[in-house]
Design a protein around this motif. Structure first.
Motif, PDB file in Angstrom:
ATOM      1  N   ALA A   8     -72.303   6.985 -42.396  1.00 23.13           N
ATOM      2  CA  ALA A   8     -71.708   6.882 -43.731  1.00 23.13           C
ATOM      3  C   ALA A   8     -71.318   5.435 -44.003  1.00 23.13           C
ATOM      4  CB  ALA A   8     -70.493   7.793 -43.827  1.00 23.13           C
ATOM      5  N   ARG A  49     -63.019  15.052 -48.969  1.00 23.28           N
ATOM      6  CA  ARG A  49     -63.776  15.995 -49.787  1.00 23.28           C
ATOM      7  C   ARG A  49     -64.829  15.215 -50.572  1.00 23.28           C
ATOM      8  NH1 ARG A  49     -61.169  19.017 -47.180  1.00 23.28           N
ATOM      9  NH2 ARG A  49     -59.927  20.789 -47.795  1.00 23.28           N
ATOM     10  N   SER A  50     -65.903  15.889 -50.933  1.00 27.74           N
ATOM     11  CA  SER A  50     -66.906  15.252 -51.784  1.00 27.74           C
ATOM     12  C   SER A  50     -66.304  15.064 -53.174  1.00 27.74           C
ATOM     13  CB  SER A  50     -68.174  16.097 -51.872  1.00 27.74           C
ATOM     14  OG  SER A  50     -67.936  17.245 -52.647  1.00 27.74           O
ATOM     15  N   CYS A  51     -66.816  14.092 -53.887  1.00 23.66           N
ATOM     16  CA  CYS A  51     -66.281  13.816 -55.219  1.00 23.66           C
ATOM     17  C   CYS A  51     -66.501  14.979 -56.177  1.00 23.66           C
ATOM     18  CB  CYS A  51     -66.893  12.535 -55.765  1.00 23.66           C
ATOM     19  SG  CYS A  51     -66.443  11.080 -54.792  1.00 23.66           S
ATOM     20  N   TRP A  53     -66.100  18.030 -55.561  1.00 22.24           N
ATOM     21  CA  TRP A  53     -65.119  19.069 -55.255  1.00 22.24           C
ATOM     22  C   TRP A  53     -63.938  19.057 -56.208  1.00 22.24           C
ATOM     23  CZ3 TRP A  53     -60.109  17.756 -54.037  1.00 22.24           C
ATOM     24  CH2 TRP A  53     -59.278  18.818 -53.654  1.00 22.24           C
ATOM     25  N   GLN A  78     -63.576   5.652 -50.024  1.00 20.08           N
ATOM     26  CA  GLN A  78     -64.798   6.395 -50.287  1.00 20.08           C
ATOM     27  C   GLN A  78     -65.895   5.998 -49.309  1.00 20.08           C
ATOM     28  OE1 GLN A  78     -65.485   5.645 -54.589  1.00 20.08           O
ATOM     29  NE2 GLN A  78     -65.455   7.869 -54.725  1.00 20.08           N
ATOM     30  N   ARG A  80     -70.190   6.707 -48.626  1.00 17.41           N
ATOM     31  CA  ARG A  80     -71.442   7.214 -49.199  1.00 17.41           C
ATOM     32  C   ARG A  80     -72.363   7.556 -48.041  1.00 17.41           C
ATOM     33  NH1 ARG A  80     -73.487   3.424 -53.313  1.00 17.41           N
ATOM     34  NH2 ARG A  80     -73.562   2.016 -51.548  1.00 17.41           N
ATOM     35  N   GLU A  81     -72.864   8.775 -48.067  1.00 20.80           N
ATOM     36  CA  GLU A  81     -73.811   9.237 -47.065  1.00 20.80           C
ATOM     37  C   GLU A  81     -74.972   9.862 -47.825  1.00 20.80           C
ATOM     38  OE1 GLU A  81     -73.566  11.479 -42.759  1.00 20.80           O
ATOM     39  OE2 GLU A  81     -71.853  11.505 -44.094  1.00 20.80           O
ATOM     40  N   ILE A  84     -74.380  11.705 -51.315  1.00 23.47           N
ATOM     41  CA  ILE A  84     -73.029  12.289 -51.349  1.00 23.47           C
ATOM     42  C   ILE A  84     -71.973  11.200 -51.164  1.00 23.47           C
ATOM     43  CG2 ILE A  84     -71.459  13.944 -50.250  1.00 23.47           C
ATOM     44  CD1 ILE A  84     -73.870  15.274 -51.550  1.00 23.47           C
ATOM     45  N   ARG A  85     -70.974  11.238 -52.033  1.00 20.38           N
ATOM     46  CA  ARG A  85     -69.800  10.381 -51.862  1.00 20.38           C
ATOM     47  C   ARG A  85     -68.625  11.267 -51.495  1.00 20.38           C
ATOM     48  NH1 ARG A  85     -69.468   5.173 -55.758  1.00 20.38           N
ATOM     49  NH2 ARG A  85     -71.600   4.496 -55.385  1.00 20.38           N
ATOM     50  N   SER A  86     -67.931  10.855 -50.459  1.00 13.33           N
ATOM     51  CA  SER A  86     -66.735  11.580 -50.026  1.00 13.33           C
ATOM     52  C   SER A  86     -65.543  10.656 -50.161  1.00 13.33           C
ATOM     53  CB  SER A  86     -66.883  12.025 -48.567  1.00 13.33           C
ATOM     54  OG  SER A  86     -67.967  12.907 -48.445  1.00 13.33           O
ATOM     55  N   SER A  87     -64.415  11.252 -50.486  1.00 17.86           N
ATOM     56  CA  SER A  87     -63.194  10.471 -50.701  1.00 17.86           C
ATOM     57  C   SER A  87     -62.023  11.083 -49.959  1.00 17.86           C
ATOM     58  CB  SER A  87     -62.840  10.439 -52.197  1.00 17.86           C
ATOM     59  OG  SER A  87     -63.876   9.880 -52.951  1.00 17.86           O
TER      60      SER A  87
END
Length: 121
Positions: A8, A49-51, A53, A78, A80-81, A84-87
């Motif tokens: 990520a 969580r993913s953005c 969500w 944040q 990025r994978e 998908i962006r997770s925060s």
């Protein structure tokens, strides 16, 4: 190569020392951004969580802007994978710099009109 997974990528954000109160307060002055941060603090219990969500009823492009403002202010981290962006909220960093600020965000009530209404099953 099949099966090769890229790690990520952490998106740019300010350091703890670079967190600036006027920038943080400006980021929190918008009810949508305040609602996003509240959802991550309360409903996600500070977890990642993913953005997508977040469940705020706004177009994806609008939410992308709000997430960027929160990240650039130093409130969210944040990653990025792929697509998908997770925060997650930078709880420890924000508490260290501005004690009590996140407690006020957690105590705030998100207006119902900001949340997406899920269709009944």
């Amino acid at each position: 190569m099949p099966g090769l997974v890229e790690p990520a990528e952490r998106l740019p954000q300010p350091t703890v020392d670079e967190l600036d109160l006027p920038v943080v307060l400006a980021a929190l002055s918008d009810p949508i951004r305040l609602a996003i941060l509240h959802r991550y603090l309360v409903d996600a219990a500070g977890g990642i969580r993913s953005c997508g969500w977040v469940g705020i009823d706004r177009p994806k492009s609008t939410l992308t802007h709000h997430f960027r403002v929160l990240r650039e202010a130093g409130l969210l981290e944040q990653h990025r994978e792929g697509l998908i962006r997770s925060s997650r909220v930078r709880v420890e960093d924000v508490q260290a710099r501005f004690p009590g600020l996140l407690d006020m965000v957690s105590a705030w009530q998100v207006p119902a009109e900001l949340l997406r209404v899920e269709a009944a099953a």
